[in-house]
Design a protein around this motif. Structure first.
Motif, mmCIF file in Angstrom:
data_model
loop_
_atom_site.group_PDB
_atom_site.id
_atom_site.type_symbol
_atom_site.label_atom_id
_atom_site.label_comp_id
_atom_site.label_asym_id
_atom_site.label_seq_id
_atom_site.Cartn_x
_atom_site.Cartn_y
_atom_site.Cartn_z
ATOM 1 N N VAL A 180 47.448 31.353 41.476
ATOM 2 C CA VAL A 180 48.475 32.326 41.095
ATOM 3 C C VAL A 180 49.330 31.699 40.003
ATOM 4 C CG1 VAL A 180 50.451 33.665 41.924
ATOM 5 C CG2 VAL A 180 48.471 33.311 43.407
ATOM 6 N N ARG A 181 49.661 32.487 38.994
ATOM 7 C CA ARG A 181 50.496 31.977 37.896
ATOM 8 C C ARG A 181 51.811 31.441 38.446
ATOM 9 N NH1 ARG A 181 48.625 34.038 32.849
ATOM 10 N NH2 ARG A 181 47.182 35.758 33.168
ATOM 11 N N SER A 182 52.240 30.299 37.934
ATOM 12 C CA SER A 182 53.454 29.671 38.463
ATOM 13 C C SER A 182 54.717 30.448 38.093
ATOM 14 C CB SER A 182 53.559 28.225 37.970
ATOM 15 O OG SER A 182 53.595 28.188 36.560
ATOM 16 N N GLY A 183 54.673 31.258 37.071
ATOM 17 C CA GLY A 183 55.847 32.010 36.659
ATOM 18 C C GLY A 183 55.898 33.427 37.199
ATOM 19 N N MET A 184 55.035 33.785 38.130
ATOM 20 C CA MET A 184 54.984 35.155 38.644
ATOM 21 C C MET A 184 56.223 35.474 39.477
ATOM 22 S SD MET A 184 52.315 36.487 37.386
ATOM 23 C CE MET A 184 52.377 38.040 38.215
ATOM 24 N N GLU A 185 56.688 36.693 39.314
ATOM 25 C CA GLU A 185 57.792 37.166 40.140
ATOM 26 C C GLU A 185 57.229 37.739 41.430
ATOM 27 O OE1 GLU A 185 60.521 39.718 38.154
ATOM 28 O OE2 GLU A 185 60.454 38.541 36.307
ATOM 29 N N ALA A 186 58.029 37.754 42.466
ATOM 30 C CA ALA A 186 57.588 38.280 43.757
ATOM 31 C C ALA A 186 57.231 39.753 43.615
ATOM 32 C CB ALA A 186 58.677 38.103 44.802
ATOM 33 N N GLY A 187 56.146 40.152 44.288
ATOM 34 C CA GLY A 187 55.730 41.544 44.248
ATOM 35 C C GLY A 187 54.247 41.690 44.525
ATOM 36 N N ALA A 188 53.780 42.925 44.486
ATOM 37 C CA ALA A 188 52.373 43.228 44.740
ATOM 38 C C ALA A 188 51.641 43.374 43.417
ATOM 39 C CB ALA A 188 52.251 44.510 45.553
ATOM 40 N N TYR A 189 50.452 42.748 43.319
ATOM 41 C CA TYR A 189 49.645 42.797 42.108
ATOM 42 C C TYR A 189 48.228 43.227 42.473
ATOM 43 C CZ TYR A 189 53.487 40.251 40.009
ATOM 44 O OH TYR A 189 54.728 39.879 39.554
ATOM 45 N N ALA A 190 47.669 44.119 41.671
ATOM 46 C CA ALA A 190 46.327 44.646 41.933
ATOM 47 C C ALA A 190 45.265 43.596 41.619
ATOM 48 C CB ALA A 190 46.084 45.882 41.085
ATOM 49 N N VAL A 191 44.200 43.601 42.420
ATOM 50 C CA VAL A 191 43.022 42.762 42.198
ATOM 51 C C VAL A 191 41.836 43.710 42.085
ATOM 52 C CG1 VAL A 191 41.546 40.960 43.140
ATOM 53 C CG2 VAL A 191 44.003 40.892 43.567
ATOM 54 N N ARG A 192 41.023 43.560 41.012
ATOM 55 C CA ARG A 192 39.879 44.433 40.794
ATOM 56 C C ARG A 192 38.620 43.589 40.677
ATOM 57 N NH1 ARG A 192 37.417 46.010 36.181
ATOM 58 N NH2 ARG A 192 39.145 45.235 34.962
ATOM 59 N N VAL A 193 37.581 43.970 41.417
ATOM 60 C CA VAL A 193 36.279 43.312 41.367
ATOM 61 C C VAL A 193 35.237 44.381 41.078
ATOM 62 C CG1 VAL A 193 34.550 41.999 42.643
ATOM 63 C CG2 VAL A 193 36.978 41.540 43.010
ATOM 64 N N THR A 194 34.450 44.179 40.019
ATOM 65 C CA THR A 194 33.361 45.095 39.715
ATOM 66 C C THR A 194 32.115 44.565 40.402
ATOM 67 O OG1 THR A 194 34.343 45.649 37.594
ATOM 68 C CG2 THR A 194 32.011 46.166 37.884
ATOM 69 N N CYS A 195 31.633 45.326 41.365
ATOM 70 C CA CYS A 195 30.488 44.927 42.179
ATOM 71 C C CYS A 195 29.365 45.926 41.955
ATOM 72 C CB CYS A 195 30.904 44.864 43.646
ATOM 73 S SG CYS A 195 29.612 44.275 44.714
ATOM 74 N N GLY A 196 28.395 45.548 41.132
ATOM 75 C CA GLY A 196 27.338 46.494 40.800
ATOM 76 C C GLY A 196 27.914 47.621 39.981
ATOM 77 N N GLY A 197 27.761 48.838 40.452
ATOM 78 C CA GLY A 197 28.280 49.991 39.731
ATOM 79 C C GLY A 197 29.646 50.448 40.196
ATOM 80 N N CYS B 39 28.430 43.406 48.841
ATOM 81 C CA CYS B 39 28.206 43.629 47.413
ATOM 82 C C CYS B 39 26.718 43.436 47.132
ATOM 83 C CB CYS B 39 29.029 42.652 46.578
ATOM 84 S SG CYS B 39 28.839 42.920 44.796
ATOM 85 N N THR B 40 26.133 44.313 46.314
ATOM 86 C CA THR B 40 24.709 44.214 46.019
ATOM 87 C C THR B 40 24.407 43.123 44.999
ATOM 88 O OG1 THR B 40 24.936 45.907 44.323
ATOM 89 C CG2 THR B 40 24.315 46.639 46.535
ATOM 90 N N GLU B 41 25.390 42.683 44.249
ATOM 91 C CA GLU B 41 25.203 41.647 43.240
ATOM 92 C C GLU B 41 25.374 40.255 43.857
ATOM 93 O OE1 GLU B 41 24.403 42.418 40.046
ATOM 94 O OE2 GLU B 41 24.373 44.497 40.703
ATOM 95 N N ARG B 42 24.843 39.226 43.180
ATOM 96 C CA ARG B 42 24.993 37.844 43.644
ATOM 97 C C ARG B 42 26.214 37.178 43.019
ATOM 98 N NH1 ARG B 42 21.768 35.787 46.918
ATOM 99 N NH2 ARG B 42 21.982 33.638 46.246
#
Length: 182
Positions: free
Chosen positions: A85-102, A52-55
């Motif tokens: 992770v939220r303690s009340g989350m149900e089992a499954g896949a959840y998206a993770v998004r990181v904005t890195c620079g542009g 990632c170009t950002e710090r």
């Protein structure tokens, strides 16, 4: 040449033995790694974003209690952060998004089933531990506790121990000065 073979074999054996101990990382193409890859609800995860170009950056997911601030790790320059992770989350896949620079980096956290502890985390009943030092005070015969002052033997023992401690401190100071370290 024989010691080189032994060294290489020992290194290979050590690597094979420690390989199962390494943490599992889940990365989905764009470079967001989640460790462990399948946390239980209420568990903690570590996020890593290389190249990632950002710090600093922020990771966002519906599975996390809050947005995660990522900062550069000194040793390898990878952005790292920790999330819960939220303690009340149900089992499954959840998206993770990181904005890195542009550009956006994406990944997935796979929340596993909620595991219940086999035994309570704290005692549920009082423990009969006895009276300890207060047992004499709680004696049924009604006799008051007597306090006696230390005798001559106690005084001499205390003075001898204090003298030994003073000599040890003095010797340590002399040794450190002779080495040139304070």
């Amino acid at each position: 040449m024989g010691s080189l073979k032994v060294t290489l074999c020992a290194g290979a054996a050590l690597t094979a033995a420690l390989a199962p101990i390494a943490p599992a990382y889940a990365a989905d193409g764009a470079g967001v790694s989640v460790s462990p890859s399948s946390p239980a609800p209420g568990g903690d995860v570590e996020l890593r974003v290389p190249d990632c170009t950002e710090r600093t950056a922020v990771a966002v997911s519906a599975a996390f209690v809050s947005d995660v601030r990522l900062t550069v790790a000194e040793k390898d320059g990878v952005l790292v952060g920790a999330a819960s992770v939220r303690s009340g989350m149900e089992a499954g896949a959840y998206a993770v998004r990181v904005t890195c620079g542009g550009d956006d980096r994406r990944g997935t956290v796979h929340v596993g089933e909620h595991r219940r502890p086999a035994a309570p985390a704290s005692p549920v009943a009082p423990v009969d531990a006895g009276g300890g030092g207060s047992a004499r005070l709680a004696a049924a015969d009604g006799e008051e506790a007597r306090s006696e002052a230390p005798g001559t033997a106690h005084t001499v023992t205390g003075l001898v121990l204090a003298g030994i401690a003073a000599v040890a401190v003095a010797l340590r100071g002399v040794r450190s000065r002779s080495r040139g370290t304070d």
